[in-house]
Design a protein around this motif. Structure first.
Motif, PDB file in Angstrom:
ATOM      1  N   THR A  71       0.835  -1.204   0.000  1.00  0.00           N
ATOM      2  CA  THR A  71       0.000   0.000   0.000  1.00  0.00           C
ATOM      3  C   THR A  71       0.870   1.254   0.000  1.00  0.00           C
ATOM      4  O   THR A  71       0.433   2.324   0.423  1.00  0.00           O
ATOM      5  CB  THR A  71      -0.911   0.022   1.246  1.00  0.00           C
ATOM      6  OG1 THR A  71      -0.091  -0.193   2.406  1.00  0.00           O
ATOM      7  CG2 THR A  71      -1.961  -1.059   1.189  1.00  0.00           C
ATOM      8  N   SER A  72       2.098   1.103  -0.443  1.00  0.00           N
ATOM      9  CA  SER A  72       3.015   2.236  -0.456  1.00  0.00           C
ATOM     10  C   SER A  72       2.438   3.396  -1.278  1.00  0.00           C
ATOM     11  O   SER A  72       1.951   3.189  -2.386  1.00  0.00           O
ATOM     12  CB  SER A  72       4.351   1.806  -1.060  1.00  0.00           C
ATOM     13  OG  SER A  72       5.030   2.920  -1.557  1.00  0.00           O
ATOM     14  N   GLY A  82       5.425  -3.562  -3.817  1.00  0.00           N
ATOM     15  CA  GLY A  82       6.448  -4.451  -3.254  1.00  0.00           C
ATOM     16  C   GLY A  82       7.589  -3.654  -2.673  1.00  0.00           C
ATOM     17  O   GLY A  82       8.749  -4.049  -2.752  1.00  0.00           O
ATOM     18  N   CYS A  83       7.258  -2.488  -2.057  1.00  0.00           N
ATOM     19  CA  CYS A  83       8.290  -1.579  -1.546  1.00  0.00           C
ATOM     20  C   CYS A  83       9.105  -2.217  -0.422  1.00  0.00           C
ATOM     21  O   CYS A  83      10.262  -1.898  -0.232  1.00  0.00           O
ATOM     22  CB  CYS A  83       7.642  -0.285  -1.047  1.00  0.00           C
ATOM     23  SG  CYS A  83       6.624  -0.527   0.437  1.00  0.00           S
ATOM     24  N   GLY A  84       8.473  -3.137   0.332  1.00  0.00           N
ATOM     25  CA  GLY A  84       9.189  -3.781   1.426  1.00  0.00           C
ATOM     26  C   GLY A  84       9.062  -3.040   2.750  1.00  0.00           C
ATOM     27  O   GLY A  84       9.436  -3.566   3.786  1.00  0.00           O
ATOM     28  N   CYS A  86       6.130  -0.615   3.564  1.00  0.00           N
ATOM     29  CA  CYS A  86       4.787  -0.247   4.017  1.00  0.00           C
ATOM     30  C   CYS A  86       4.217  -1.355   4.904  1.00  0.00           C
ATOM     31  O   CYS A  86       4.745  -2.456   4.963  1.00  0.00           O
ATOM     32  CB  CYS A  86       3.873  -0.006   2.818  1.00  0.00           C
ATOM     33  SG  CYS A  86       3.388  -1.540   2.000  1.00  0.00           S
ATOM     34  N   CYS A  89       3.355  -4.705   2.958  1.00  0.00           N
ATOM     35  CA  CYS A  89       4.545  -5.506   2.639  1.00  0.00           C
ATOM     36  C   CYS A  89       5.105  -6.153   3.906  1.00  0.00           C
ATOM     37  O   CYS A  89       5.361  -7.352   3.963  1.00  0.00           O
ATOM     38  CB  CYS A  89       5.641  -4.632   2.028  1.00  0.00           C
ATOM     39  SG  CYS A  89       5.371  -4.233   0.296  1.00  0.00           S
TER      40      CYS A  89
HETATM   41 ZN   LIG Z   1       4.832  -2.004   0.240  1.00  0.00          ZN
END
Ligand SMILES: [Zn+2]
Length: 401
Positions: A71-72, A82-84, A86, A89
């Protein structure tokens, strides 16, 4: 850092999954805003990840699951999901996201009852409004009945449900199921890439990481265990010496017994770590006083747990023995590499003297025969031949000529 970072040496797969996650995100956004839904989409409801052990099948599935929950705010600016970082993630990766269920079994098979439970869960709408993700790590362990239960769910998935199945190869999954999945193949990651990730992520010393990566030939999980668990190193050292111990019948029989015993110890260690706590927890949940009698009507549940624990010990023992046989295969493969003068890097350089001695003292044909004997033993164990018998037949074959 992104969710794809743990996917070592799988650039093509990461790219495909990234594109699918982007389309999945576009779909969710379109529905939420009432915008027209995109026509072509790389997203689909059922995926099958295959690849050799250690290639990172379940890592890939979990990374994708996390990207689907991303949900970044950067997504709105064209950033890939897929920011890792937020919440979506992060909770997906650590296993606390309400809409991501990871099923990994320590049993030999997954039955109809468990699968029905999963299918029921898969029908639910995602609590977070995005996707209901079910990762089935051992799809090859579904019984035929369980496979048929799953098939119906994969054929007619709920609109926001995504099945991520993992198995060693396509052949391990029912044809009816695999034909409904999008298939991704992972490869064995390069040794350097594995060493790299051990240093970067686990903080392991570079030389230890390099040695562990080389010894396990690109199997990330085993490399990490070897680099961090002294017991695993001890067991491996014993296996590497085995070729020198099968010189007479007595030596063969003793070596076989030791392989079996070591696997048994391994299972016992796991059992001690897990079983006791599990039993205590269940007793407490059923309302038993500490050390006291069990309340009426709970015997069946306790028995079920005992059976489960027994099956888990059997699987741990089998896995541990199989691992030893894989390592032993590696030793003879190194011998063959030396005998044929090929340029492949050796896996077991720590026993280079023994490898050279074996290479000089035997023929490539006999080395091939030994590799085949180990393979035959693994097949026999897979078919439930009594372990000691199978392993004895193997050590005897390692000796001859
Ligand atoms: Zn994310």
């Amino acid at each position: 850092m992104t969710v794809w970072d743990d996917l070592v040496g799988q650039e093509r797969v990461s790219e495909q999954l990234g594109a699918a996650a982007r389309d999945a995100d576009a779909l969710v956004t379109a529905v939420a805003t009432g915008a027209p839904q995109p026509e072509a989409s790389k997203m689909t409801h059922a995926w099958l990840f295959t690849g050799p052990p250690g290639s990172g099948r379940s890592t890939a599935a979990r990374a994708f699951g996390a990207a689907l929950q991303c949900t970044s705010p950067d997504r709105a600016l064209g950033g890939a999901p897929g920011c890792g970082f937020c919440d979506g993630c992060h909770t997906s990766l650590v296993g606390t996201h309400a809409d991501v269920e990871v099923v990994r079994t320590d049993l030999l098979s997954i039955g109809v009852k468990e699968t029905r439970e999963l299918v029921r869960r898969a029908q639910m709408s995602p609590a977070g409004g995005r996707w209901q993700v079910i990762v089935l790590e051992d799809a090859d362990r579904l019984t035929e009945g369980a496979g048929n239960v799953l098939l119906k769910a994969v054929e007619e998935p709920a609109p926001r449900t995504v099945w991520l199945l993992c198995a060693p190869s396509l052949e391990d999954v029912l044809p009816t199921i695999r034909s409904r999945c999008r298939h991704l193949t992972l490869r064995t990651p390069p040794v350097d890439a594995v060493a790299d990730v051990l240093v970067r992520r686990d903080g392991i010393e570079p030389d230890i990481a390099a040695a562990a990566a080389r010894a396990t030939q690109g199997h990330i999980g085993r490399a990490r265990r070897l680099a961090t668990d002294p017991k695993a190193r001890e067991r491996r050292a014993a296996v590497l010496k085995l070729p020198m111990r099968v010189e007479d019948v007595g030596g063969c029989l003793r070596a076989a017994q030791e392989l079996i015993d070591t696997a048994g110890d391994d299972a016992k260690q796991v059992a001690e770590e897990v079983d006791v706590k599990e039993t205590d927890d269940l007793r407490a949940a059923l309302g038993a006083e500490k050390g006291g009698r069990m309340p009426r009507g709970t015997a069946g549940v306790m028995k079920e747990l005992e059976d489960r624990q027994k099956r888990r010990r059997t699987r741990t023992q089998r896995d541990s023995l199989d691992l030893a046989l894989i390592e032993l295969t590696g030793v003879y493969r190194d011998v063959l590499t030396l005998q044929l003068g090929s340029r492949v890097a050796l896996a077991n350089t720590e026993v280079i003297d023994m490898l050279e001695r074996l290479a000089r003292g035997t023929s490539p044909e006999s080395t091939l025969r030994r590799i085949e004997a180990i393979g035959a033993c693994r097949t026999a164990l897979d078919r439930n031949v009594a372990p000691l018998l199978a392993v004895e037949a193997m050590t005897m074959a390692l000796r001859a000529g």
